[in-house]
Design a protein around this motif. Sequence first.
Motif, PDB file in Angstrom:
ATOM      1  N   VAL A  17      11.624   7.394  -6.476  1.00  0.00           N
ATOM      2  CA  VAL A  17      11.599   6.259  -7.391  1.00  0.00           C
ATOM      3  C   VAL A  17      10.743   6.567  -8.613  1.00  0.00           C
ATOM      4  O   VAL A  17      11.050   6.102  -9.732  1.00  0.00           O
ATOM      5  CB  VAL A  17      11.090   4.988  -6.664  1.00  0.00           C
ATOM      6  CG1 VAL A  17       9.628   5.130  -6.235  1.00  0.00           C
ATOM      7  CG2 VAL A  17      11.270   3.751  -7.553  1.00  0.00           C
ATOM      8  N   ALA A  18       9.697   7.363  -8.443  1.00  0.00           N
ATOM      9  CA  ALA A  18       8.867   7.730  -9.595  1.00  0.00           C
ATOM     10  C   ALA A  18       9.656   8.565 -10.595  1.00  0.00           C
ATOM     11  O   ALA A  18       9.427   8.472 -11.812  1.00  0.00           O
ATOM     12  CB  ALA A  18       7.632   8.500  -9.132  1.00  0.00           C
ATOM     13  N   VAL A  19      10.595   9.388 -10.096  1.00  0.00           N
ATOM     14  CA  VAL A  19      11.427  10.193 -10.996  1.00  0.00           C
ATOM     15  C   VAL A  19      12.317   9.279 -11.825  1.00  0.00           C
ATOM     16  O   VAL A  19      12.501   9.483 -13.033  1.00  0.00           O
ATOM     17  CB  VAL A  19      12.284  11.190 -10.182  1.00  0.00           C
ATOM     18  CG1 VAL A  19      13.086  12.080 -11.120  1.00  0.00           C
ATOM     19  CG2 VAL A  19      11.420  12.030  -9.262  1.00  0.00           C
ATOM     20  N   VAL A  20      12.880   8.266 -11.187  1.00  0.00           N
ATOM     21  CA  VAL A  20      13.760   7.328 -11.895  1.00  0.00           C
ATOM     22  C   VAL A  20      12.978   6.574 -12.970  1.00  0.00           C
ATOM     23  O   VAL A  20      13.423   6.460 -14.121  1.00  0.00           O
ATOM     24  CB  VAL A  20      14.400   6.335 -10.903  1.00  0.00           C
ATOM     25  CG1 VAL A  20      15.278   5.336 -11.647  1.00  0.00           C
ATOM     26  CG2 VAL A  20      15.216   7.071  -9.856  1.00  0.00           C
ATOM     27  N   ILE A  21      11.814   6.072 -12.602  1.00  0.00           N
ATOM     28  CA  ILE A  21      10.995   5.317 -13.557  1.00  0.00           C
ATOM     29  C   ILE A  21      10.576   6.201 -14.727  1.00  0.00           C
ATOM     30  O   ILE A  21      10.639   5.793 -15.895  1.00  0.00           O
ATOM     31  CB  ILE A  21       9.768   4.726 -12.847  1.00  0.00           C
ATOM     32  CG1 ILE A  21      10.211   3.671 -11.818  1.00  0.00           C
ATOM     33  CG2 ILE A  21       8.799   4.105 -13.845  1.00  0.00           C
ATOM     34  CD1 ILE A  21       9.098   3.152 -10.950  1.00  0.00           C
ATOM     35  N   GLY A  59      19.599  13.939 -12.440  1.00  0.00           N
ATOM     36  CA  GLY A  59      19.934  13.318 -13.711  1.00  0.00           C
ATOM     37  C   GLY A  59      18.744  12.599 -14.323  1.00  0.00           C
ATOM     38  O   GLY A  59      18.549  12.601 -15.544  1.00  0.00           O
ATOM     39  N   MET A  60      17.916  11.981 -13.470  1.00  0.00           N
ATOM     40  CA  MET A  60      16.711  11.323 -13.973  1.00  0.00           C
ATOM     41  C   MET A  60      15.709  12.352 -14.504  1.00  0.00           C
ATOM     42  O   MET A  60      15.002  12.109 -15.482  1.00  0.00           O
ATOM     43  CB  MET A  60      16.073  10.488 -12.870  1.00  0.00           C
ATOM     44  CG  MET A  60      16.910   9.304 -12.410  1.00  0.00           C
ATOM     45  SD  MET A  60      17.291   8.150 -13.766  1.00  0.00           S
ATOM     46  CE  MET A  60      18.899   8.745 -14.276  1.00  0.00           C
ATOM     47  N   ALA A  61      15.655  13.504 -13.848  1.00  0.00           N
ATOM     48  CA  ALA A  61      14.815  14.584 -14.363  1.00  0.00           C
ATOM     49  C   ALA A  61      15.339  15.065 -15.711  1.00  0.00           C
ATOM     50  O   ALA A  61      14.558  15.424 -16.607  1.00  0.00           O
ATOM     51  CB  ALA A  61      14.775  15.738 -13.360  1.00  0.00           C
ATOM     52  N   THR A  67       6.597  -2.145  -7.963  1.00  0.00           N
ATOM     53  CA  THR A  67       6.589  -0.687  -8.101  1.00  0.00           C
ATOM     54  C   THR A  67       6.627  -0.265  -9.564  1.00  0.00           C
ATOM     55  O   THR A  67       5.842   0.574 -10.007  1.00  0.00           O
ATOM     56  CB  THR A  67       7.786  -0.078  -7.359  1.00  0.00           C
ATOM     57  OG1 THR A  67       7.767  -0.507  -5.999  1.00  0.00           O
ATOM     58  CG2 THR A  67       7.739   1.443  -7.412  1.00  0.00           C
ATOM     59  N   ALA A  68       7.539  -0.853 -10.320  1.00  0.00           N
ATOM     60  CA  ALA A  68       7.707  -0.452 -11.720  1.00  0.00           C
ATOM     61  C   ALA A  68       6.477  -0.778 -12.551  1.00  0.00           C
ATOM     62  O   ALA A  68       6.047   0.015 -13.390  1.00  0.00           O
ATOM     63  CB  ALA A  68       8.941  -1.121 -12.310  1.00  0.00           C
ATOM     64  N   GLY A  77      16.890  -2.083 -14.447  1.00  0.00           N
ATOM     65  CA  GLY A  77      17.685  -0.938 -14.018  1.00  0.00           C
ATOM     66  C   GLY A  77      17.535  -0.647 -12.541  1.00  0.00           C
ATOM     67  O   GLY A  77      18.515  -0.356 -11.846  1.00  0.00           O
ATOM     68  N   LEU A  78      16.314  -0.738 -12.030  1.00  0.00           N
ATOM     69  CA  LEU A  78      16.080  -0.469 -10.612  1.00  0.00           C
ATOM     70  C   LEU A  78      16.709  -1.539  -9.720  1.00  0.00           C
ATOM     71  O   LEU A  78      17.225  -1.239  -8.641  1.00  0.00           O
ATOM     72  CB  LEU A  78      14.586  -0.364 -10.343  1.00  0.00           C
ATOM     73  CG  LEU A  78      13.914   0.939 -10.793  1.00  0.00           C
ATOM     74  CD1 LEU A  78      12.405   0.835 -10.634  1.00  0.00           C
ATOM     75  CD2 LEU A  78      14.432   2.122  -9.989  1.00  0.00           C
ATOM     76  N   VAL A  79      16.645  -2.796 -10.150  1.00  0.00           N
ATOM     77  CA  VAL A  79      17.287  -3.865  -9.374  1.00  0.00           C
ATOM     78  C   VAL A  79      18.791  -3.600  -9.252  1.00  0.00           C
ATOM     79  O   VAL A  79      19.372  -3.642  -8.158  1.00  0.00           O
ATOM     80  CB  VAL A  79      17.034  -5.238 -10.021  1.00  0.00           C
ATOM     81  CG1 VAL A  79      17.927  -6.306  -9.385  1.00  0.00           C
ATOM     82  CG2 VAL A  79      15.580  -5.640  -9.885  1.00  0.00           C
ATOM     83  N   LEU A  80      19.428  -3.317 -10.376  1.00  0.00           N
ATOM     84  CA  LEU A  80      20.869  -3.088 -10.359  1.00  0.00           C
ATOM     85  C   LEU A  80      21.223  -1.800  -9.627  1.00  0.00           C
ATOM     86  O   LEU A  80      22.272  -1.711  -8.979  1.00  0.00           O
ATOM     87  CB  LEU A  80      21.403  -3.055 -11.790  1.00  0.00           C
ATOM     88  CG  LEU A  80      21.372  -4.410 -12.511  1.00  0.00           C
ATOM     89  CD1 LEU A  80      21.841  -4.273 -13.947  1.00  0.00           C
ATOM     90  CD2 LEU A  80      22.248  -5.424 -11.772  1.00  0.00           C
TER      91      LEU A  80
END
Length: 407
Positions: free
Chosen positions: A36-40, A87-89, A323-324, A56-59
């Motif tokens: 999740v940290a990578v996504v954020i 892809g987030m990276a 988290t976010a 974005g995280l909710v969806l």
Amino acid sequence: MSSSDTVPATDLSTGLSLRAVGAGLLAALVGYASSVAVVIHGLTAVGASTEQVVSGLVLLGFAMGLTAMGLSLHRRKPISIAWTTPGMALLAATGAVEGGFPAAVGAFIATGVLIILAGLWSPLGRWIAAIPKPLANGMLAGILLKLCLAPFLAVSQAPGMALLVLATWAVVGRVARLYAVPAAVAVALGAMALDSSGGLAGGAVLSGALWPGVTFVQPVFTWEAMVGIALPLFVVTMASQNIPGLAVLATYNYAPPTRPIFLATGAASALTALGGAPTINLAAITAALCASPDADPNPARRWQAAFVGGIGYILFAGLVGVTAVMVTRSPPILIEAVAGLALVGAFGAALMGAVQVEANRTAALVTMLVTASGLSVAGVGSAFWGLLLGGAVHLLHWRPSVSQPAK
């Protein structure tokens, strides 16, 4: 009965499996906590605000959950869905593009459309599969390299928290490798929550984060974002997530048709992108948790693990606000450190895949180094140029195989 066959809903072998339920919940927990940290970090790097990250995280949670539940229930196969961690990276390495986050959202929509086309038009999927694996791995390794260095760079900038996170990762990894990254994430989140410099007073978090909302983002379509984000994101998603995800399923004798998978994940990605959510795809890392005998000795019941994993992602969607907020208000280097630890394994696998075949090694290394360099030309990011230049070297060094004359 082969595990690749469709199992009738009335078959007694599809009765509830508590073991599969546990495996599904574990897959959701590991998949969420480990990256999740990578996504954020990826979303914030392309200009998303805290509210847009939460949206974005909710969806993402609902897109992954509902898609996994629908596909696994319909096909009676453990079809696990995840966000595109590589892809987030890529987003983190690319950074902001002309047009800001709305342009990135436009690229997310375009990526979803390309995935739909890959499902509708077989040649497109074959072209992606035809990209030499060493080059695809080289691009991925180049994307991941900078992030994987972050945990060690963090020691000089935030030594106390960084060393604590590193020690947790190393010690837990020695005892239970699967839980090493989630444990490090938990320690990092705890440190972030207690860090007064991050502005995380309990009242601030509770007042605006416990009830996450969805924010509409008006997309903007620019050629810089299409070439710099959409195309590399599509290639990374297909080459590093969808194709390996299918390979993992094939390892356990599951062969679901690709068309409904690509259509469902592509449509969900394009739709939820309007709320800031990036691409979803087949799980490649956590897929084995649901598809292996550890989920259930009976292959006909393992689909329940993927189904429950989808429920888990929906439940986690309710926690993304806290988290976010904690992550986005903490020192950026610490966020990158946690993301880097989550990607060490992926970097090692990509590097091995890039250099394993000697004939393709030079082209793969060129791809990796150009991608890692951060080269940007005309607003187009380094991932595209790495693949382009590596492909040119590959063609320059390529020699057709010559069959030996019969004696």
